[in-house]
Design a protein around this motif. Structure first.
Motif, PDB file in Angstrom:
ATOM      1  N   GLU A  43     -28.765 -40.825  29.311  1.00 60.14           N
ATOM      2  CA  GLU A  43     -28.047 -39.978  30.263  1.00 60.14           C
ATOM      3  C   GLU A  43     -27.279 -38.909  29.497  1.00 60.14           C
ATOM      4  OE1 GLU A  43     -25.761 -41.369  34.025  1.00 60.14           O
ATOM      5  OE2 GLU A  43     -24.259 -41.116  32.449  1.00 60.14           O
ATOM      6  N   PHE A  44     -27.570 -37.656  29.816  1.00 58.60           N
ATOM      7  CA  PHE A  44     -26.916 -36.498  29.198  1.00 58.60           C
ATOM      8  C   PHE A  44     -25.968 -35.905  30.230  1.00 58.60           C
ATOM      9  CE2 PHE A  44     -27.318 -31.931  27.656  1.00 58.60           C
ATOM     10  CZ  PHE A  44     -26.551 -32.125  26.516  1.00 58.60           C
ATOM     11  N   ASN A  45     -24.694 -36.279  30.121  1.00 62.71           N
ATOM     12  CA  ASN A  45     -23.696 -35.870  31.119  1.00 62.71           C
ATOM     13  C   ASN A  45     -23.124 -34.516  30.722  1.00 62.71           C
ATOM     14  OD1 ASN A  45     -21.431 -35.627  32.836  1.00 62.71           O
ATOM     15  ND2 ASN A  45     -21.344 -37.850  33.044  1.00 62.71           N
ATOM     16  N   VAL A  46     -23.380 -33.492  31.537  1.00 62.64           N
ATOM     17  CA  VAL A  46     -22.958 -32.124  31.208  1.00 62.64           C
ATOM     18  C   VAL A  46     -21.852 -31.632  32.126  1.00 62.64           C
ATOM     19  CG1 VAL A  46     -25.232 -31.579  30.310  1.00 62.64           C
ATOM     20  CG2 VAL A  46     -24.730 -31.079  32.692  1.00 62.64           C
ATOM     21  N   GLU A  47     -21.391 -32.482  33.049  1.00 60.05           N
ATOM     22  CA  GLU A  47     -20.385 -32.055  34.010  1.00 60.05           C
ATOM     23  C   GLU A  47     -19.111 -31.624  33.287  1.00 60.05           C
ATOM     24  OE1 GLU A  47     -18.573 -33.660  38.241  1.00 60.05           O
ATOM     25  OE2 GLU A  47     -19.279 -35.083  36.746  1.00 60.05           O
ATOM     26  N   ASN A  48     -18.640 -30.425  33.627  1.00 62.13           N
ATOM     27  CA  ASN A  48     -17.411 -29.859  33.052  1.00 62.13           C
ATOM     28  C   ASN A  48     -17.490 -29.668  31.544  1.00 62.13           C
ATOM     29  OD1 ASN A  48     -16.176 -29.862  35.613  1.00 62.13           O
ATOM     30  ND2 ASN A  48     -15.557 -31.994  35.334  1.00 62.13           N
ATOM     31  N   SER A  49     -18.707 -29.633  30.978  1.00 57.98           N
ATOM     32  CA  SER A  49     -18.842 -29.477  29.534  1.00 57.98           C
ATOM     33  C   SER A  49     -18.960 -27.993  29.183  1.00 57.98           C
ATOM     34  CB  SER A  49     -20.085 -30.230  29.038  1.00 57.98           C
ATOM     35  OG  SER A  49     -21.260 -29.554  29.437  1.00 57.98           O
ATOM     36  N   ASN A  50     -19.083 -27.723  27.870  1.00 68.09           N
ATOM     37  CA  ASN A  50     -19.155 -26.339  27.441  1.00 68.09           C
ATOM     38  C   ASN A  50     -20.522 -25.708  27.671  1.00 68.09           C
ATOM     39  OD1 ASN A  50     -20.479 -27.868  25.581  1.00 68.09           O
ATOM     40  ND2 ASN A  50     -19.432 -27.067  23.784  1.00 68.09           N
ATOM     41  N   ILE A  51     -21.497 -26.436  28.226  1.00 63.59           N
ATOM     42  CA  ILE A  51     -22.788 -25.828  28.539  1.00 63.59           C
ATOM     43  C   ILE A  51     -23.024 -25.737  30.048  1.00 63.59           C
ATOM     44  CG2 ILE A  51     -23.780 -26.648  26.376  1.00 63.59           C
ATOM     45  CD1 ILE A  51     -25.393 -28.668  27.986  1.00 63.59           C
ATOM     46  N   SER A  52     -22.024 -26.108  30.848  1.00 56.98           N
ATOM     47  CA  SER A  52     -22.208 -26.072  32.298  1.00 56.98           C
ATOM     48  C   SER A  52     -22.280 -24.644  32.831  1.00 56.98           C
ATOM     49  CB  SER A  52     -21.087 -26.837  33.005  1.00 56.98           C
ATOM     50  OG  SER A  52     -19.830 -26.270  32.715  1.00 56.98           O
ATOM     51  N   SER A  53     -21.930 -23.631  31.997  1.00 59.76           N
ATOM     52  CA  SER A  53     -22.045 -22.240  32.437  1.00 59.76           C
ATOM     53  C   SER A  53     -23.484 -21.746  32.378  1.00 59.76           C
ATOM     54  CB  SER A  53     -21.160 -21.333  31.576  1.00 59.76           C
ATOM     55  OG  SER A  53     -21.552 -21.403  30.213  1.00 59.76           O
ATOM     56  N   LEU A  54     -24.391 -22.520  31.730  1.00 55.39           N
ATOM     57  CA  LEU A  54     -25.803 -22.149  31.680  1.00 55.39           C
ATOM     58  C   LEU A  54     -26.496 -22.566  32.973  1.00 55.39           C
ATOM     59  CD1 LEU A  54     -26.555 -23.397  28.053  1.00 55.39           C
ATOM     60  CD2 LEU A  54     -25.851 -21.112  28.756  1.00 55.39           C
ATOM     61  N   ASN A  55     -27.749 -22.124  33.163  1.00 50.15           N
ATOM     62  CA  ASN A  55     -28.502 -22.586  34.330  1.00 50.15           C
ATOM     63  C   ASN A  55     -29.219 -23.892  34.005  1.00 50.15           C
ATOM     64  OD1 ASN A  55     -31.167 -21.954  33.155  1.00 50.15           O
ATOM     65  ND2 ASN A  55     -30.609 -19.816  33.490  1.00 50.15           N
ATOM     66  N   ALA A  56     -29.811 -24.498  35.030  1.00 47.20           N
ATOM     67  CA  ALA A  56     -30.428 -25.818  34.864  1.00 47.20           C
ATOM     68  C   ALA A  56     -31.576 -25.797  33.865  1.00 47.20           C
ATOM     69  CB  ALA A  56     -30.904 -26.347  36.220  1.00 47.20           C
ATOM     70  N   TRP A  57     -32.322 -24.687  33.787  1.00 45.68           N
ATOM     71  CA  TRP A  57     -33.434 -24.584  32.846  1.00 45.68           C
ATOM     72  C   TRP A  57     -32.912 -24.615  31.402  1.00 45.68           C
ATOM     73  CZ3 TRP A  57     -38.514 -25.087  32.463  1.00 45.68           C
ATOM     74  CH2 TRP A  57     -39.173 -24.521  31.374  1.00 45.68           C
ATOM     75  N   GLU A  58     -31.853 -23.855  31.122  1.00 44.76           N
ATOM     76  CA  GLU A  58     -31.296 -23.824  29.775  1.00 44.76           C
ATOM     77  C   GLU A  58     -30.668 -25.171  29.413  1.00 44.76           C
ATOM     78  OE1 GLU A  58     -31.609 -21.511  27.512  1.00 44.76           O
ATOM     79  OE2 GLU A  58     -32.771 -20.237  28.857  1.00 44.76           O
ATOM     80  N   ILE A  59     -30.057 -25.849  30.385  1.00 42.08           N
ATOM     81  CA  ILE A  59     -29.477 -27.167  30.122  1.00 42.08           C
ATOM     82  C   ILE A  59     -30.575 -28.171  29.783  1.00 42.08           C
ATOM     83  CG2 ILE A  59     -28.256 -29.097  31.198  1.00 42.08           C
ATOM     84  CD1 ILE A  59     -26.541 -27.063  32.673  1.00 42.08           C
ATOM     85  N   LEU A  60     -31.710 -28.099  30.498  1.00 42.57           N
ATOM     86  CA  LEU A  60     -32.839 -28.980  30.181  1.00 42.57           C
ATOM     87  C   LEU A  60     -33.292 -28.786  28.734  1.00 42.57           C
ATOM     88  CD1 LEU A  60     -35.374 -29.133  33.168  1.00 42.57           C
ATOM     89  CD2 LEU A  60     -34.122 -31.005  32.129  1.00 42.57           C
ATOM     90  N   LYS A  61     -33.333 -27.531  28.287  1.00 45.29           N
ATOM     91  CA  LYS A  61     -33.788 -27.236  26.930  1.00 45.29           C
ATOM     92  C   LYS A  61     -32.838 -27.781  25.875  1.00 45.29           C
ATOM     93  CE  LYS A  61     -35.084 -22.911  26.409  1.00 45.29           C
ATOM     94  NZ  LYS A  61     -35.105 -21.439  26.603  1.00 45.29           N
TER      95      LYS A  61
END
Length: 789
Positions: A124-142
């Motif tokens: 589980e890669f929890n990105v909520e409120n993290s420093n990458i949450s400003s990216l879109n879902a495609w960039e977060i997947l990468k």
């Protein structure tokens, strides 16, 4: 004697009943926290017992001889919680953990990095409120551990047969359409990404792995909204505008979002084909420029708590692209064996396409008691695409008079998916049972009309036109069992799927009908030491069914000398995955092996008799890979974080060539992603990230794919009490993502150079309004249903 022992033990049994205390652990946002460490000490501060919360944040204290104990709760990223308990007067415990803060040189900072958590059956890669949450879902997947996106193709540990789900619901999009949908999904709406290498029996068996995007739930009372805009500059400009709205009041929660995208998309490439029979080399230069000024992404979700035991939810998501259009001007030069141009031709491809995707789901969750629950989910997905092209070719061949050829095609495809699934769950302190049943029905209709020029008039050609109808019924039963004993977690399951399919081609007539059962076992084991070292083992058998467009045998021409063709008799791929894992703190290591029988993929081959290049979806004999992946997050300073994601793999593909010989293509492949991020102010409002991605040479069937790399830069800052956020992203800084894809064996000698226009920057603005903070929790009176729990 037995009665005497019973009466002697009765006081101890009664005391043990008094000492049984239930509790839950959550954070200040009312999120229940799983796998939290709870340690008990006696009055002398001596260790008594250690346990963890379950997936719902619950725990039970029992079997403790001490009267007074100290309870200590530890969890990364949260402040330490301590409480003294009197077990003679037990009370229900509701523990609330607060985010950890630390003071460094007059700078107060909250840890805000993505959290990676290893569970028995997933990462589980929890990105909520993290420093990458400003990216879109495609960039977060990468950026997700074990996931790579090379040339816009998602892979998990080297395997490309990936099933993408959103909140466990299948996404009926692939390729560029899936990428567009995820690019228009804002990162601050994503809670976590679940990488499920060996999906448990609950998931459908399709796909070698599952990437489940878990979206946030609205926890804030009242109304709030977010308005956003994004400007993207690569070779040409693109833009996205969006509005998200949230409302929550008592039992009702509503979310709605709309994003509109527009812009011009560019891709450049050069094809080289050498025909040894005629000693000629054909070189085509294709710069593809497409405009799409109306891309629309909609999401709507409503949840209603019927009572404390029953929850209803309705979700709709849609993607609408009414028109994407462009004109490709493709010159082709034909060289003789002295490298002199002997002939040439020019192709003008005027084309347009449209795409509509609608998905609706309805879900009922019902709790019977504290241990058992039932979920019933129904969903429908409809996907319609319409592609049109008008192709003129101006030929000037040696020894022939110049001439013009003209043809037109129209290709309509309509896919409908219906599905219903019933899941039952029973969850005890150490034992968990899941069982369910699912039925799905897929229907596709595709039609290709081909017309060409004869005596100055366009004539419909039935021999080059085709209709394709496909139906697939799938019925599944599954059951799984989880057992938690001390430091060991075990989980095993079995899924049985019956597939009944029929594909009918109109011209030339062909009917493919098949009916088969498959069984898919899964097994997981996880051991956690006292020092929090986690060791895992998992095995899963999967099936990868071909995409519906791959089954259509109609020839879809790009130009006079090149076409795409599917295969209605494509076999489903059987996949075996074996994985060993190790985790400790922020270290995550995986050793894996996967084997694929008859993997389906796109290959190309040249036909010297007609000088054609055919792009064909087909099965190759087999593929296998083994490798190791490493993910490490380093907190160098409280304001400085470094992330390493490395994957080394040996990959082999076996394919039957056009010469009838079984060929082997193999390679050692290295994928590396290194990024470092900084927090630049004491309020945690200003962040910066720099990263580098590298892909060494790879293979796909007969293809050998060259290495490539890219560097990127991200900066985002919040203003006006965090209501306004500004982000700058610079991708492919050195324009280094060009790739060369080579096919060379027997009489096959061709390659193409490809660049997907990745160099550029993105500037985005996001403004939040309305209520942005959680209100004080209200005391809610228990209902009669809840009293029965």
């Amino acid at each position: 004697m037995n009665k005497t022992l019973f009466f002697l033990c009765l006081p101890m049994m009664m005391l043990a009943q008094k000492q049984k205390i239930a509790g839950t652990v959550m954070n200040t946002e009312n999120e229940k926290l799983s796998a939290v460490n709870i340690v008990l000490y006696n009055s002398k501060n001596e260790f008594i017992k250690e346990l963890k919360t379950d997936d719902s944040g619950a725990f039970i204290l029992e079997g403790i001889d001490e009267q007074r104990v100290k309870l200590v709760v530890k969890n990364n990223g949260y402040s330490l919680f301590e409480k003294n308990l009197d077990l003679e007067n037990p009370e229900a415990l509701q523990i609330i953990l607060r985010k950890e803060t630390r003071e460094i040189e007059e700078v107060v900072m909250t840890k805000r990095k993505p959290v990676v958590k290893r569970k028995v059956d997933r990462l589980e890669f929890n990105v909520e409120n993290s420093n990458i949450s400003s990216l879109n879902a495609w960039e977060i997947l990468k950026k997700t551990p074990n996931v790579t996106a090379n040339n816009n193709v998602l892979t998990v540990k080297g395997s490309t047969g990936i099933l993408v789900t959103i909140n466990d619901k299948k996404v009926m999009l692939t390729g560029d359409e899936l990428k567009n949908l995820l690019e228009n999904t804002q990162g601050d709406e994503v809670k976590s990404i679940e990488v499920i290498t060996n999906p448990p029996a609950k998931y459908e068996a399709s796909g070698s792995a599952v990437l489940n995007i878990v979206m946030k739930k609205n926890k804030i009372e009242g109304y709030r909204g977010i308005v956003s805009s994004k400007y993207i500059q690569t070779q040409y400009a693109k833009a996205v505008f969006g509005l998200s709205q949230y409302y929550k009041k008592d039992k009702l929660s509503v979310m709605a979002s709309y994003y509109k995208g527009m812009g011009t998309y560019f891709r450049e490439g050069t094809d080289y084909v050498r025909y040894p029979e005629s000693e000629t080399t054909w070189v085509s230069t294709m710069n593809r420029k497409d405009k799409n000024t109306n891309q629309n992404t909609l999401n709507f979700n409503v949840e209603y708590e019927l009572d404390s035991l029953t929850n209803l939810s309705l979700n709709y998501s849609g993607y609408f692209s009414p028109k994407s259009y462009g004109i490709y001007d493709v010159p082709t030069l034909i060289y003789d064996n002295r490298d002199i141009v002997e002939s040439h031709y020019r192709t003008l491809n005027d084309h347009a396409s449209s795409s509509i995707n609608n998905s609706v789901s309805f879900q009922i969750d019902r709790k019977f008691n504290k241990k058992s629950s039932l979920t019933w989910i129904n969903y429908f997905t409809g996907n319609n695409t319409d592609k049109y092209q008008n192709v003129n070719t101006y030929l000037n061949f040696a020894g022939q008079s110049p001439r013009e050829e003209h043809f037109m095609t129209r290709n309509d495809a309509d896919v409908k998916l219906y599905s219903t699934q019933l899941d039952y769950q029973w969850k005890g302190e150490k034992l968990e049972v899941e069982s369910g049943v699912k039925y799905s029905f897929v229907k596709t209709n595709s039609k290709l009309d081909f017309s060409d020029n004869e005596n100055g008039l366009m004539q419909f050609r039935p021999a080059k036109s085709s209709g394709f109808n496909y139906k697939e019924h799938n019925f599944a039963l599954y059951s799984s069992l989880s057992y938690n004993i001390g430091q060991w977690n075990f989980k095993g399951g079995l899924r049985a799927e019956m597939t009944d399919l029929e594909g009918i081609v109109s011209e030339p007539y062909n009917r493919n009908k098949n009916n088969y059962w498959n069984f898919f076992p899964t097994f997981y084991a996880q051991y956690t030491t006292e020092n929090k070292h986690e060791f895992g083992l998992s095995y899963g058998k999967r099936i990868s069914r071909p995409f519906y467009s791959w089954l259509n045998p109609a020839k879809s021409y790009y130009n006079l000398f090149s076409y795409f063709q599917g295969d209605p008799e494509l076999k489903a791929t059987i996949i075996h995955n074996l994985n060993l894992s190790y985790s400790w703190k922020d270290w995550h290591l995986d050793l894996y092996y996967h084997k694929e029988l008859y993997p389906a993929m796109e290959i190309s081959y040249q036909v010297p008799e007609t000088n054609n290049v055919v792009y064909n979806f087909t099965n190759i004999e087999k593929g296998q890979a083994f490798g190791a992946s490493l993910y490490k997050s380093l907190q160098i300073k409280p304001w400085w974080n470094l992330v390493l994601s490395e994957n080394l793999e040996h990959n082999e593909n076996y394919f039957n060539g056009v010469d009838g010989i079984l060929h082997q293509n193999k390679v050692w492949n290295w994928m590396s992603d290194i990024s470092t991020s900084f927090t630049l102010d004491k309020n945690n409002d200003w962040k910066m990230e720099i990263g580098h991605r590298y892909f060494s040479s790879g293979i796909q069937g007969p293809f050998r794919i060259s290495s490539n790399w890219s560097a990127y830069f991200v900066m985002n800052r919040k203003f006006f009490n965090k209501k306004l956020e500004v982000a700058l992203v610079v991708n492919d800084i050195f324009k280094s993502t060009r790739q060369k894809v080579v096919t060379k064996y027997a009489n096959q000698d061709n390659y193409f150079l490809d660049y997907t226009d990745t160099q550029g920057f993105t500037l985005s603005l996001k403004y939040s309004f309305g209520n942005q903070s959680v209100k004080n929790a209200k005391t809610i009176r228990k209902t009669s249903e809840q009293d029965r729990l």
